[in-house]
Design an enzyme around this catalytic site. Structure first.
Site, PDB file in Angstrom:
ATOM      1  N   TRP A 150       5.373   1.480  -1.696  1.00 39.99           N
ATOM      2  CA  TRP A 150       5.690   0.141  -1.180  1.00 39.99           C
ATOM      3  C   TRP A 150       7.174   0.051  -0.858  1.00 39.99           C
ATOM      4  O   TRP A 150       7.988  -0.222  -1.734  1.00 39.99           O
ATOM      5  CB  TRP A 150       5.301  -0.924  -2.204  1.00 39.99           C
ATOM      6  CG  TRP A 150       3.821  -1.002  -2.402  1.00 39.99           C
ATOM      7  CD1 TRP A 150       2.936  -1.681  -1.613  1.00 39.99           C
ATOM      8  CD2 TRP A 150       3.050  -0.379  -3.431  1.00 39.99           C
ATOM      9  NE1 TRP A 150       1.657  -1.510  -2.081  1.00 39.99           N
ATOM     10  CE2 TRP A 150       1.694  -0.724  -3.193  1.00 39.99           C
ATOM     11  CE3 TRP A 150       3.352   0.439  -4.530  1.00 39.99           C
ATOM     12  CZ2 TRP A 150       0.662  -0.273  -4.009  1.00 39.99           C
ATOM     13  CZ3 TRP A 150       2.324   0.878  -5.324  1.00 39.99           C
ATOM     14  CH2 TRP A 150       0.987   0.526  -5.069  1.00 39.99           C
ATOM     15  N   HIS A 187       2.813  -6.722  -1.655  1.00 43.02           N
ATOM     16  CA  HIS A 187       1.357  -6.855  -1.633  1.00 43.02           C
ATOM     17  C   HIS A 187       0.967  -8.148  -2.358  1.00 43.02           C
ATOM     18  O   HIS A 187       1.831  -8.815  -2.942  1.00 43.02           O
ATOM     19  CB  HIS A 187       0.655  -5.630  -2.253  1.00 43.02           C
ATOM     20  CG  HIS A 187       1.182  -5.194  -3.594  1.00 43.02           C
ATOM     21  ND1 HIS A 187       0.676  -4.145  -4.298  1.00 43.02           N
ATOM     22  CD2 HIS A 187       2.190  -5.683  -4.372  1.00 43.02           C
ATOM     23  CE1 HIS A 187       1.335  -3.988  -5.431  1.00 43.02           C
ATOM     24  NE2 HIS A 187       2.248  -4.903  -5.495  1.00 43.02           N
ATOM     25  N   ARG A 213       6.909  -5.328   4.197  1.00 41.55           N
ATOM     26  CA  ARG A 213       7.262  -3.947   3.854  1.00 41.55           C
ATOM     27  C   ARG A 213       8.344  -3.425   4.777  1.00 41.55           C
ATOM     28  O   ARG A 213       8.277  -3.619   5.985  1.00 41.55           O
ATOM     29  CB  ARG A 213       6.045  -3.035   3.935  1.00 41.55           C
ATOM     30  CG  ARG A 213       5.114  -3.318   2.778  1.00 41.55           C
ATOM     31  CD  ARG A 213       4.079  -2.279   2.575  1.00 41.55           C
ATOM     32  NE  ARG A 213       3.051  -2.870   1.722  1.00 41.55           N
ATOM     33  CZ  ARG A 213       1.896  -2.328   1.470  1.00 41.55           C
ATOM     34  NH1 ARG A 213       1.596  -1.147   2.005  1.00 41.55           N
ATOM     35  NH2 ARG A 213       1.020  -2.923   0.693  1.00 41.55           N
ATOM     36  N   GLN A 227      -2.450  -9.904   3.662  1.00 39.99           N
ATOM     37  CA  GLN A 227      -3.442  -9.241   2.811  1.00 39.99           C
ATOM     38  C   GLN A 227      -4.335 -10.291   2.156  1.00 39.99           C
ATOM     39  O   GLN A 227      -3.982 -11.467   2.073  1.00 39.99           O
ATOM     40  CB  GLN A 227      -2.757  -8.449   1.694  1.00 39.99           C
ATOM     41  CG  GLN A 227      -2.200  -7.111   2.136  1.00 39.99           C
ATOM     42  CD  GLN A 227      -1.766  -6.260   0.948  1.00 39.99           C
ATOM     43  OE1 GLN A 227      -1.519  -6.768  -0.157  1.00 39.99           O
ATOM     44  NE2 GLN A 227      -1.632  -4.967   1.167  1.00 39.99           N
ATOM     45  N   VAL A 270      -5.025   0.616 -11.161  1.00 37.29           N
ATOM     46  CA  VAL A 270      -6.490   0.766 -11.298  1.00 37.29           C
ATOM     47  C   VAL A 270      -6.831   2.157 -11.811  1.00 37.29           C
ATOM     48  O   VAL A 270      -6.086   3.113 -11.630  1.00 37.29           O
ATOM     49  CB  VAL A 270      -7.226   0.538  -9.947  1.00 37.29           C
ATOM     50  CG1 VAL A 270      -7.284  -0.931  -9.594  1.00 37.29           C
ATOM     51  CG2 VAL A 270      -6.607   1.353  -8.827  1.00 37.29           C
ATOM     52  N   ALA A 312     -10.684  -4.954  -8.704  1.00 37.36           N
ATOM     53  CA  ALA A 312      -9.694  -5.624  -7.846  1.00 37.36           C
ATOM     54  C   ALA A 312      -9.640  -4.900  -6.520  1.00 37.36           C
ATOM     55  O   ALA A 312      -9.940  -3.700  -6.434  1.00 37.36           O
ATOM     56  CB  ALA A 312      -8.324  -5.605  -8.518  1.00 37.36           C
TER      57      ALA A 312
HETATM   58  C1  YSA Z   1      -5.380  -1.684  -4.560  1.00 39.36           C
HETATM   59  C2  YSA Z   1      -6.052  -1.743  -5.772  1.00 39.36           C
HETATM   60  C3  YSA Z   1      -6.258  -2.983  -6.334  1.00 39.36           C
HETATM   61  O1  YSA Z   1      -6.839  -3.041  -7.546  1.00 39.36           O
HETATM   62  C4  YSA Z   1      -5.859  -4.141  -5.707  1.00 39.36           C
HETATM   63  C5  YSA Z   1      -5.194  -4.075  -4.523  1.00 39.36           C
HETATM   64  C6  YSA Z   1      -4.959  -2.837  -3.938  1.00 39.36           C
HETATM   65  C7  YSA Z   1      -4.209  -2.763  -2.688  1.00 39.36           C
HETATM   66  C8  YSA Z   1      -2.737  -2.513  -2.920  1.00 39.36           C
HETATM   67  N1  YSA Z   1      -2.074  -3.666  -3.501  1.00 39.36           N
HETATM   68  C9  YSA Z   1      -2.072  -2.217  -1.586  1.00 39.36           C
HETATM   69  O2  YSA Z   1      -1.231  -2.942  -1.124  1.00 39.36           O
HETATM   70  N2  YSA Z   1      -2.549  -1.101  -1.014  1.00 39.36           N
HETATM   71  S1  YSA Z   1      -2.101  -0.601   0.451  1.00 39.36           S
HETATM   72  O3  YSA Z   1      -0.695  -0.366   0.487  1.00 39.36           O
HETATM   73  O4  YSA Z   1      -2.900   0.525   0.799  1.00 39.36           O
HETATM   74  O5  YSA Z   1      -2.409  -1.787   1.425  1.00 39.36           O
HETATM   75  C10 YSA Z   1      -3.705  -2.368   1.460  1.00 39.36           C
HETATM   76  C11 YSA Z   1      -4.115  -2.625   2.873  1.00 39.36           C
HETATM   77  O6  YSA Z   1      -3.125  -3.416   3.538  1.00 39.36           O
HETATM   78  C12 YSA Z   1      -4.212  -1.379   3.723  1.00 39.36           C
HETATM   79  O7  YSA Z   1      -5.454  -0.749   3.518  1.00 39.36           O
HETATM   80  C13 YSA Z   1      -4.082  -1.949   5.096  1.00 39.36           C
HETATM   81  O8  YSA Z   1      -5.282  -2.519   5.537  1.00 39.36           O
HETATM   82  C14 YSA Z   1      -3.068  -3.025   4.902  1.00 39.36           C
HETATM   83  N3  YSA Z   1      -1.712  -2.557   5.221  1.00 39.36           N
HETATM   84  C15 YSA Z   1      -0.893  -1.804   4.467  1.00 39.36           C
HETATM   85  N4  YSA Z   1       0.283  -1.625   5.081  1.00 39.36           N
HETATM   86  C16 YSA Z   1       0.226  -2.281   6.250  1.00 39.36           C
HETATM   87  C17 YSA Z   1      -1.052  -2.884   6.339  1.00 39.36           C
HETATM   88  N5  YSA Z   1      -1.413  -3.633   7.395  1.00 39.36           N
HETATM   89  C18 YSA Z   1      -0.497  -3.775   8.378  1.00 39.36           C
HETATM   90  N6  YSA Z   1       0.738  -3.249   8.366  1.00 39.36           N
HETATM   91  C19 YSA Z   1       1.140  -2.496   7.314  1.00 39.36           C
HETATM   92  N7  YSA Z   1       2.369  -2.018   7.294  1.00 39.36           N
END
Ligand code: YSA
Length: 344
Positions: A150, A187, A213, A227, A270, A312
């Site tokens: 992140w 997030h 981000r 999100q 998780v 989650a």
């Molecule tokens: C994972 C486990 C949990 O128990 C709960 C939540 C999560 C998700 C975690 N908090 C998270 O942020 N994961 S992630 O970085 O992979 O982002 C989740 C989703 O946000 C991605 O699958 C994507 O759909 C979206 N995303 C991530 N970065 C992005 C984005 N969408 C647009 N622009 C970006 N830069």
């Protein structure tokens, strides 16, 4: 004589309904040839006594008639201008400009309704967060390599200098267990902690919200996006519940044709962790991270990990909108081009 003029004038003025007749009435009673004007003109021929008696009375009547005529004139003019507005059917109609709902707002509303129909509650949290909720309580302590997942916009605050310092390699380093560095949340997961701190299980919530981000922008990545977090905590919650909730969610949002897959993955909060992809043509697009809530997260909110379990997930709302509305580039949501917005 004056009495008679007054009586007839009072009667006739009541019957006047337009400006033309009003003007005729004025000429009749105050014009050069009117009886009143004749009387006033002939005063000089009267005896002094008569002149003194009739003169002021005639002047007074003239004033009275003038006042009444002016009042009537105003009334008729006001009535006329109102009439024009009301009945001018030749005026071209004004086009009413309707605004459009942004596709991200539209899909978020639809998603909320789907989860409400599955008995979830909707919860919100702050966009400006502190390090504790965004990272530490989610089992991502300072210097944990997972923080690199992140890329963070840190905020300069006074408390930073109290509790953190830049180390020799130029990295941000915490110097106190109470540090509270502020950041833009990366997030929606910190709201899991905030909610669990103030509520007892069982519950099931969703958290829609804006996240940030510090990363490179491309067709599927923005620095500001949306999100939706989901959290279910109870006694017998398992990954099977997660699968059924997500399947129902996808079917309701996209219909039966959608193809998706679950894939093992890693997130510090998780265990086990997984990701969900949706098929787009020949490729798969990652849209969600998820898993069973880690014991350390339950520790952080003082739940007993032996008594409760949780699932989650965090899904990208922009990515869902791209799939649903067939939008090839995430940047279209944010560039303010009305030609794009007007299609929704
Ligand atoms: C994972 C486990 C949990 O128990 C709960 C939540 C999560 C998700 C975690 N908090 C998270 O942020 N994961 S992630 O970085 O992979 O982002 C989740 C989703 O946000 C991605 O699958 C994507 O759909 C979206 N995303 C991530 N970065 C992005 C984005 N969408 C647009 N622009 C970006 N830069």
């Amino acid at each position: 004589m004056l009495e008679k003029i007054k009586k007839f004038f009072s009667k006739e003025i009541k019957e006047i309904g337009d400006l033309k007749n009003l003007e005729q009435l004025r000429v009749k009673y105050l014009g050069r040839k009117s009886e009143l004007t004749q009387i006033l003109r002939s005063l000089k021929n009267f005896s002094i006594e008569k002149r003194r008696k009739i003169g002021p009375q005639a002047q007074k009547l003239k004033k009275e008639i003038e006042i009444i005529l002016t009042k009537k004139l105003k009334e008729l003019k006001a009535k006329n201008s109102k009439l024009k507005v009301d009945i001018d059917i030749t005026r071209p109609g004004e086009k009413i400009k309707l605004g459009h709902i942004h596709p991200l707002t539209k899909i978020e509303e639809e998603i909320r309704q789907i989860f409400l129909s599955m008995n979830f509650s909707v919860v919100e949290g702050p966009e400006v967060e502190n390090e504790h909720y965004n990272f530490d309580a989610l089992n991502i302590p300072p210097n944990h390599p997972a923080r690199d997942m992140w890329d963070t916009f840190w905020l300069k605050t006074q408390t930073n200098t109290d509790y953190t310092q830049i180390d020799t390699e130029g990295l941000y380093k915490s110097v106190s267990s109470q540090y509270k560095s502020m950041l833009l949340r990366t997030h929606t997961s910190p709201v899991q902690i905030r909610y669990m701190e103030t509520h007892n299980p069982p519950f099931q919530i969703i958290v829609p919200g804006r996240v940030f981000r510090y990363e490179a922008i491309d067709a599927s990545h923005e620095i500001n996006f949306y999100q939706l977090e989901g959290l279910i905590v109870g006694e017998n919650v398992s990954l099977a519940n997660f699968k059924s909730v997500i399947e129902e969610f996808f079917r309701k949002l996209f219909g039966n044709k959608i193809e998706f897959r679950f894939r093992p993955s890693y997130f510090p909060f998780v265990e086990p962790g997984l990701e969900v992809d949706i098929k787009l043509g020949k490729d798969w697009l990652e849209i969600m991270g998820a898993g069973m809530v880690h014991r350390k997260v339950f520790d952080a909110v003082r739940y007993n990990p032996n008594e409760v379990r949780g699932i989650a997930f965090g899904v990208g709302i922009d990515r869902l909108a791209m799939i649903k509305y067939n939008i090839p580039d995430i940047r279209l949501f944010y560039n303010g081009d009305l030609r794009f917005i007007k299609q929704f």
